[in-house]
Design a protein around this motif. Structure first.
Motif, PDB file in Angstrom:
ATOM      1  N   ARG A 394     -13.153  12.381   4.026  1.00  0.00           N
ATOM      2  CA  ARG A 394     -13.186  12.873   2.652  1.00  0.00           C
ATOM      3  C   ARG A 394     -11.825  13.449   2.276  1.00  0.00           C
ATOM      4  N   TRP A 395     -11.348  13.057   1.073  1.00  0.00           N
ATOM      5  CA  TRP A 395     -10.089  13.595   0.541  1.00  0.00           C
ATOM      6  C   TRP A 395     -10.184  13.680  -0.974  1.00  0.00           C
ATOM      7  N   HIS A 396     -10.024  14.877  -1.506  1.00  0.00           N
ATOM      8  CA  HIS A 396      -9.954  15.063  -2.967  1.00  0.00           C
ATOM      9  C   HIS A 396     -11.136  14.380  -3.657  1.00  0.00           C
ATOM     10  N   ASP A 397     -12.343  14.629  -3.136  1.00  0.00           N
ATOM     11  CA  ASP A 397     -13.590  14.060  -3.679  1.00  0.00           C
ATOM     12  C   ASP A 397     -13.640  12.538  -3.588  1.00  0.00           C
ATOM     13  N   GLN A 398     -12.869  11.976  -2.688  1.00  0.00           N
ATOM     14  CA  GLN A 398     -12.890  10.527  -2.475  1.00  0.00           C
ATOM     15  C   GLN A 398     -13.290  10.234  -1.030  1.00  0.00           C
ATOM     16  N   GLN A 399     -14.007   9.120  -0.835  1.00  0.00           N
ATOM     17  CA  GLN A 399     -14.333   8.684   0.513  1.00  0.00           C
ATOM     18  C   GLN A 399     -13.203   7.802   1.031  1.00  0.00           C
ATOM     19  N   VAL A 400     -12.836   8.022   2.279  1.00  0.00           N
ATOM     20  CA  VAL A 400     -11.763   7.264   2.919  1.00  0.00           C
ATOM     21  C   VAL A 400     -12.298   6.710   4.231  1.00  0.00           C
ATOM     22  N   GLY A 401     -12.058   5.425   4.476  1.00  0.00           N
ATOM     23  CA  GLY A 401     -12.513   4.818   5.718  1.00  0.00           C
ATOM     24  C   GLY A 401     -11.446   4.791   6.791  1.00  0.00           C
ATOM     25  N   LEU A 402     -10.212   4.455   6.383  1.00  0.00           N
ATOM     26  CA  LEU A 402      -9.101   4.315   7.327  1.00  0.00           C
ATOM     27  C   LEU A 402      -7.889   5.068   6.802  1.00  0.00           C
ATOM     28  N   LEU A 403      -7.160   5.743   7.676  1.00  0.00           N
ATOM     29  CA  LEU A 403      -5.942   6.431   7.258  1.00  0.00           C
ATOM     30  C   LEU A 403      -4.910   5.434   6.737  1.00  0.00           C
ATOM     31  N   GLU A 404      -4.890   4.257   7.308  1.00  0.00           N
ATOM     32  CA  GLU A 404      -3.962   3.225   6.849  1.00  0.00           C
ATOM     33  C   GLU A 404      -4.209   2.889   5.381  1.00  0.00           C
ATOM     34  N   ASP A 405      -5.489   2.755   4.999  1.00  0.00           N
ATOM     35  CA  ASP A 405      -5.809   2.485   3.600  1.00  0.00           C
ATOM     36  C   ASP A 405      -5.490   3.689   2.722  1.00  0.00           C
ATOM     37  N   PHE A 406      -5.719   4.881   3.245  1.00  0.00           N
ATOM     38  CA  PHE A 406      -5.385   6.099   2.499  1.00  0.00           C
ATOM     39  C   PHE A 406      -3.898   6.114   2.155  1.00  0.00           C
ATOM     40  N   ALA A 407      -3.049   5.834   3.142  1.00  0.00           N
ATOM     41  CA  ALA A 407      -1.601   5.810   2.904  1.00  0.00           C
ATOM     42  C   ALA A 407      -1.220   4.686   1.946  1.00  0.00           C
ATOM     43  N   LYS A 408      -1.862   3.546   2.092  1.00  0.00           N
ATOM     44  CA  LYS A 408      -1.566   2.405   1.214  1.00  0.00           C
ATOM     45  C   LYS A 408      -1.863   2.755  -0.245  1.00  0.00           C
ATOM     46  N   HIS A 409      -2.984   3.405  -0.488  1.00  0.00           N
ATOM     47  CA  HIS A 409      -3.344   3.780  -1.855  1.00  0.00           C
ATOM     48  C   HIS A 409      -2.381   4.827  -2.416  1.00  0.00           C
ATOM     49  N   ARG A 410      -1.998   5.802  -1.584  1.00  0.00           N
ATOM     50  CA  ARG A 410      -1.074   6.840  -2.064  1.00  0.00           C
ATOM     51  C   ARG A 410       0.277   6.220  -2.425  1.00  0.00           C
ATOM     52  N   PHE A 411       0.797   5.350  -1.597  1.00  0.00           N
ATOM     53  CA  PHE A 411       2.111   4.752  -1.872  1.00  0.00           C
ATOM     54  C   PHE A 411       2.045   3.810  -3.076  1.00  0.00           C
ATOM     55  N   SER A 412       0.928   3.086  -3.219  1.00  0.00           N
ATOM     56  CA  SER A 412       0.787   2.207  -4.385  1.00  0.00           C
ATOM     57  C   SER A 412       0.770   3.028  -5.671  1.00  0.00           C
ATOM     58  N   GLU A 413       0.012   4.119  -5.667  1.00  0.00           N
ATOM     59  CA  GLU A 413      -0.036   4.977  -6.849  1.00  0.00           C
ATOM     60  C   GLU A 413       1.317   5.640  -7.099  1.00  0.00           C
ATOM     61  N   LEU A 414       2.003   6.025  -6.022  1.00  0.00           N
ATOM     62  CA  LEU A 414       3.333   6.613  -6.170  1.00  0.00           C
ATOM     63  C   LEU A 414       4.287   5.604  -6.801  1.00  0.00           C
ATOM     64  N   GLY A 415       4.184   4.338  -6.393  1.00  0.00           N
ATOM     65  CA  GLY A 415       5.021   3.299  -6.986  1.00  0.00           C
ATOM     66  C   GLY A 415       4.764   3.153  -8.475  1.00  0.00           C
ATOM     67  N   ASP A 416       3.492   3.223  -8.869  1.00  0.00           N
ATOM     68  CA  ASP A 416       3.165   3.145 -10.305  1.00  0.00           C
ATOM     69  C   ASP A 416       3.768   4.321 -11.063  1.00  0.00           C
ATOM     70  N   ILE A 417       3.676   5.511 -10.482  1.00  0.00           N
ATOM     71  CA  ILE A 417       4.224   6.711 -11.131  1.00  0.00           C
ATOM     72  C   ILE A 417       5.731   6.582 -11.290  1.00  0.00           C
ATOM     73  N   LEU A 418       6.416   6.129 -10.251  1.00  0.00           N
ATOM     74  CA  LEU A 418       7.874   5.995 -10.308  1.00  0.00           C
ATOM     75  C   LEU A 418       8.287   4.904 -11.288  1.00  0.00           C
ATOM     76  N   ASN A 419       7.520   3.822 -11.336  1.00  0.00           N
ATOM     77  CA  ASN A 419       7.844   2.752 -12.286  1.00  0.00           C
ATOM     78  C   ASN A 419       7.727   3.230 -13.726  1.00  0.00           C
ATOM     79  N   ARG A 420       6.710   4.060 -13.988  1.00  0.00           N
ATOM     80  CA  ARG A 420       6.572   4.591 -15.348  1.00  0.00           C
ATOM     81  C   ARG A 420       7.689   5.582 -15.659  1.00  0.00           C
ATOM     82  N   PHE A 421       8.092   6.350 -14.655  1.00  0.00           N
ATOM     83  CA  PHE A 421       9.133   7.355 -14.895  1.00  0.00           C
ATOM     84  C   PHE A 421      10.511   6.709 -15.032  1.00  0.00           C
TER      85      PHE A 421
END
Length: 732
Positions: A394-421
Motif C-alpha cells: 500500500r502506498w498513498h491509498d494505492q495498491q502496489v504489487g511490485l516495487l519495480e512497477d511502483f518505480a516505473k509509474h513514479r518515473f512515468s508520471e515524473l516524465g509527464d510533469i517535466l514535459n509539461r513544465f
C-alpha cells in the motif's frame, strides 16, 4: 441447464481437461478465448482484459449463456495456471482463480459445478505453497496443505449426492486430478513438517527424515506415474536443502536473527542532458524562494516540498560540484511481512526521490530490518529484483504489487510533469526522462547487529562467528531468480573471501560485497556514523554507475539518429535557408550540452581515477574497488566512445549543412539579381513609352505612334528577354 444435462457444456469440459492433463495451460487459454470469439460472446472482451483486470463480477456474466460462462471459467483458470508456472504474479493468478470460481457459481447449481469450484480453489493454496518456497516461509506450506486436505474432504462428501451422469463425469475428469493433488499434498505435508524443525536438534531432523522419506518418495513416484511432471519435479526439489541441513548444520547452533539492520532499494532514471542545467537551476530557485505552488512540488504524490541535501564529509573531492542535490519525501510504502500466526508484522519503507547533479534521479525505499531471520533478509532483498514475487503493498491509498512497477509509474508520471513544465523542449526532446526499472536498480543491505536464536535465547554474534555460521551464505549470496526450495541458499557456493572489500575501511572480520545490482555490508563492529557513511558511499556509487549506464542508452539512440540523419540536397523542398539555420542551431545547442556533459564526465572520471573523489585515502581505495565490482570501467569507456562518435557526426552534419546553406544563399542571391534585372528591364521598356511621349510632344516635326511605336517597344523587349536568358544560362 446443468452441466450433467448439457452435451455442449460436457464437450467444453472434455476439451478443457485435455489441456489440463497435457499441462499445456497457455494453449488451453487460447482455445477457450477463440471459442468465445467464435460465439461472438461479450466474454471474449473480458478475456482480452484479464492481464489488466483479473477480477470478474457476477454482474458481468448474468446475460451470458451457460456454455460461454463455462468457457470463461476455462480461460481464467488456464491463464492462472500459466502464470503460476511461468511468472511470480501470484496475487494476479489468485485473482484469476477467484474469477474462474465466480464464473462457475453463476452456472445452474449442481454437485459437479461445486466439485469444479473446489478443483479451482486448490490452485490458490498451490500459490501459497509457492510463496512459502520462494520466501522461505515453511508455515505457509503447512497452512496450504491443511486447506487442500479440507477441499479434498469436501469434494469427497459431495459425491454422495451425485447422480449417475455426474458420477461418470466426475470419475472421468476430476478423480485423476484430485488423486494427484492428494499425492502432492502428502509430500508437501511431509516437507512442511520437516522444515518446521530444521533449526532444532540436527539428530531429530535426521531421524524424522529417515522415518518420512519412504512416504515422500511414494508421493513423488505416484505423481510421476500419473504423468504429473510439474508437480512431481516441484515436490522432489524440496528435499535436498533438508539433507544439507541434516548433514552440515553444527550441533547446538541456531537460526540467525538480524536484530538491527537496514535495507535500501533504489531505482534510477536519467534526465536528457539538454535540460539538466535548467532543471538544476529551477530546483535551486524553488528551494531558495519557496513559491506557494509549483509543478515540481509533486503535490499529487503528497510529497513534502523539495529540500537541498548535503553529502557526508567523506566526499571532499566532489562536495562543491555536487552541492546541488535535491530530495522529496514521499508517503511511506508498506506490506505485510512474514506474518506467522497473523502477527500483523509489516515492512515499512520510507520513500525518497533524490535528484543528483548531471541528471540522475534516484527513487530510494528504505526500511529497517529488525528481528528478521536470515531467510527474511533474503526475502526483503528479493523485493528489489525483476523476479520478485508480487505483494499486497500500500502506498498513498494505492495498491502496489511490485516495487519495480511502483518505480516505473513514479518515473512515468515524473516524465509527464517535466514535459509539461519544460514545454519549450517538446519538439526537440523525445526522451526527457529515460529509465529501465528491471536494469537500473540497486539493493543495499546493512547488517548492524545479528544474534543466534537457540530455543528462547538470543546470543549476540561477532563478525567472526557470523562468518563461520552455517547460515552466513544467506546474507552474502547474490540474488538469483531460481528458488526451488525453502532456504535453498544452503546448496550454493558462498561468495569467495577474495571479493570482500572490507580491507581498506573496516575490520578484518567484517564483510562488504557488491556487484552491479546489489551490496551487503556486514559491519557489526562499527559506530552509527560509520554505517551512515558506508550506506551513502554505496548509494552515490550506484547513482553514478547508473548515470553512465542510462546515459549510454540515451547516447546510443542519439548516435543512431545522427547517423541516419541526412543533409537535404540543394534541390530538395526542405532545403530552405531558414530550416538549415534552425538545424545548425539545434545541433550546435546539442553539441554544447554534450560538451558540458563530457566536461562533467571527465571531471568525475578524473576524480575517481586520480583518487581525489573522497576525503580520506582508505575511502578512496574503497570507492575505486566498489566501482570496479560495478563494472564501471566498461560503462565510462563506452560513454566516452559514444560521445566522441556523436560529436564527430554532429560536426560532419554541421559542416555539410553549412556548405549547403552557403550554396542556398548564393542561389537565392542570384535569383534576387535575376528578379531585379527583370524588374529593371520592365522599367526600361516602360521608359521607352515615356520617351516617345516626350518626342511626340516636342514639335520636332515627326511623330512616333501606332504600329511603329509598338514595333520599337516589342523589339527592345525581345532584346532584353534574350539578354536575360543568356544571363540566366551563365548563372547556372
Amino acid at each position: 441447464m446443468t452441466l450433467d444435462m448439457d452435451p455442449n457444456q460436457q464437450s467444453i469440459i472434455d476439451t478443457f481437461f485435455e489441456y489440463i492433463r497435457a499441462e499445456d495451460f497457455e494453449q488451453g487459454f487460447h482455445w477457450a478465448r477463440k471459442a468465445l470469439q467464435s460465439y461472438n460472446s461479450s466474454a471474449f472482451e473480458i478475456t482480452n482484459q484479464l492481464e489488466q483486470q483479473a477480477k470478474i463480477d457476477k454482474e458481468q456474466l448474468q446475460s451470458l449463456p451457460p456454455a460461454e460462462v463455462l468457457l470463461l471459467f476455462c480461460a481464467c483458470y488456464s491463464y492462472a495456471r500459466h502464470e503460476i508456472e511461468e511468472s511470480n504474479w501470484y496475487l494476479h493468478a489468485e485473482t484469476l482463480v477467484k474469477s474462474s470460481i465466480t464464473a462457475l457459481e453463476t452456472l445452474p447449481n449442481s454437485g459437479l459445478s461445486k466439485a469444479l469450484c473446489a478443483f479451482a480453489a486448490i490452485q490458490i493454496d498451490i500459490c501459497y505453497i509457492d510463496r512459502g518456497i520462494y520466501t522461505s516461509q515453511d508455515w505457509l506450506m503447512a497452512e496450504a496443505a491443511t486447506n487442500i486436505a479440507n477441499h479434498l474432504a469436501h469434494v469427497s462428501a459431495l459425491t454422495s449426492s451425485f447422480n449417475t451422469t455426474e458420477h461418470q463425469l466426475y470419475a472421468k475428469y476430476l478423480v485423476p486430478e484430485f488423486a494427484a493433488y492428494q499425492h502432492f499434498n502428502d509430500g508437501i505435508s511431509i516437507i512442511a513438517e520437516l522444515y518446521a524443525i530444521r533449526w532444532g536438534e540436527p539428530t531429530l531432523l535426521t531421524a524424522k527424515m529417515t522415518q518420512l522419506r519412504p512416504k515422500f518418495i511414494q508421493a513423488v513416484n505416484a505423481l510421476t506415474a500419473d504423468d504429473k511432471y510439474i508437480m512431481s519435479t516441484d515436490l522432489e526439489a524440496l528435499w535436498p536443502p533438508l539433507t544439507f541441513f541434516s548433514e552440515n548444520r553444527q550441533k547446538a547452533s541456531g537460526e540467525l536473527i538480524v536484530e538491527r539492520g537496514m535495507i535500501s532499494i533504489s531505482y534510477f532514471a536519467n534526465i536528457n542532458h539538454l535540460v539538466t542545467r535548467e532543471l538544476r537551476q529551477t530546483l535551486k530557485d524553488i528551494v531558495a524562494n519557496a513559491p506557494a505552488k509549483h509543478p515540481l512540488y509533486l503535490s499529487d504524490w503528497a510529497a513534502e516540498t523539495p529540500q537541498s541535501n548535503m553529502l557526508n564529509d567523506i566526499w571532499a573531492g566532489i562536495a562543491k560540484d555536487f552541492e546541488d542535490i535535491y530530495s522529496w519525501q514521499l508517503p511511506e510504502l508498506s506490506l505485510p511481512f512474514r506474518n506467522k500466526t497473523d502477527s500483523g508484522q509489516r515492512l515499512t519503507f520510507d520513500v525518497e526521490l533524490i535528484y543528483y547533479p548531471m541528471g540522475i534521479f534516484a527513487l530510494n525505499l528504505k526500511a529497517p530490518l529488525d528481528n528478521v531471520t536470515a531467510s527474511g533478509v533474503r526475502h526483503a532483498m528479493s523485493l528489489g529484483t525483476p523476479f520478485a514475487m508480487d505483494q499486497d503493498m500500500r502506498w498513498h491509498d494505492q495498491q502496489v504489487g511490485l516495487l519495480e512497477d511502483f518505480a516505473k509509474h513514479r518515473f512515468s508520471e515524473l516524465g509527464d510533469i517535466l514535459n509539461r513544465f519544460f514545454d519549450h523542449y517538446k519538439e526537440e526532446v523525445d526522451d526527457l526522462i529515460i529509465f529501465n526499472t528491471s536494469e537500473n536498480r540497486f539493493v543495499s543491505t546493512m547488517l548492524d547487529r545479528v544474534a543466534e536464536r537457540i530455543g528462547d535465547k538470543h546470543q549476540a554474534m561477532t563478525a567472526k562467528s557470523l562468518k563461520s555460521h552455517f547460515a552466513y551464505p544467506a546474507f552474502v549470496l547474490p540474488q538469483r531468480e531460481l528458488r526451488s526450495a525453502v532456504d535453498d541458499w544452503c546448496l550454493r557456493s558462498v561468495t569467495h573471501e577474495q571479493h570482500n572489500l572490507n580491507r581498506d575501511c573496516y575490520n578484518h572480520d567484517e564483510f562488504v560485497f557488491t556487484n552491479h545490482h546489489e551490496c551487503v555490508l556486514g559491519l557489526l563492529q562499527q559506530p552509527n556514523w560509520v554505517l551512515e557513511q558506508s550506506s551513502e558511499m554505496m548509494e552515490v556509487a550506484a547513482a553514478v554507475n547508473n548515470l553512465f549506464h542510462l546515459t549510454n542508452k540515451l547516447l546510443d539512440k542519439q548516435l543512431r539518429i545522427n547517423l541516419e540523419q541526412a543533409v537535404p540536397k540543394l534541390k530538395s523542398k526542405n532545403a530552405s535557408a531558414a530550416k538549415l539555420r534552425a538545424q545548425v542551431k539545434k545541433l550546435t545547442d546539442e553539441g554544447e550540452c554534450l560538451k558540458q556533459f563530457t566536461i562533467d564526465a571527465h571531471w568525475l572520471l578524473d576524480l575517481i581515477n586520480a583518487g581525489s573523489m573522497m576525503t580520506f585515502p582508505d575511502h578512496t581505495r574503497m570507492i575505486q574497488k566498489v566501482f570496479h565490482y560495478m563494472d564501471f570501467e566498461k560503462l565510462h569507456t563506452r560513454t566516452q566512445d559514444t560521445l566522441d562518435k556523436i560529436q564527430h557526426r554532429q560536426q560532419e552534419i554541421i559542416n555539410e549543412t553549412g556548405k549547403l546553406y552557403e550554396k542556398i544563399r548564393t542561389r537565392n542571391s542570384k535569383r534576387f539579381t535575376r528578379v531585379l534585372s527583370g524588374s529593371m528591364a520592365l522599367i526600361s521598356i516602360g521608359a521607352l513609352k515615356d520617351i516617345f511621349d516626350i518626342l511626340n510632344g516636342s514639335k520636332m516635326g515627326f511623330e512616333i505612334s501606332g504600329p511603329l511605336q509598338v514595333s520599337i517597344v516589342t523589339f527592345f523587349g525581345m532584346l532584353l528577354v534574350i539578354l536575360l536568358i543568356n544571363k540566366n544560362e551563365g548563372d547556372k
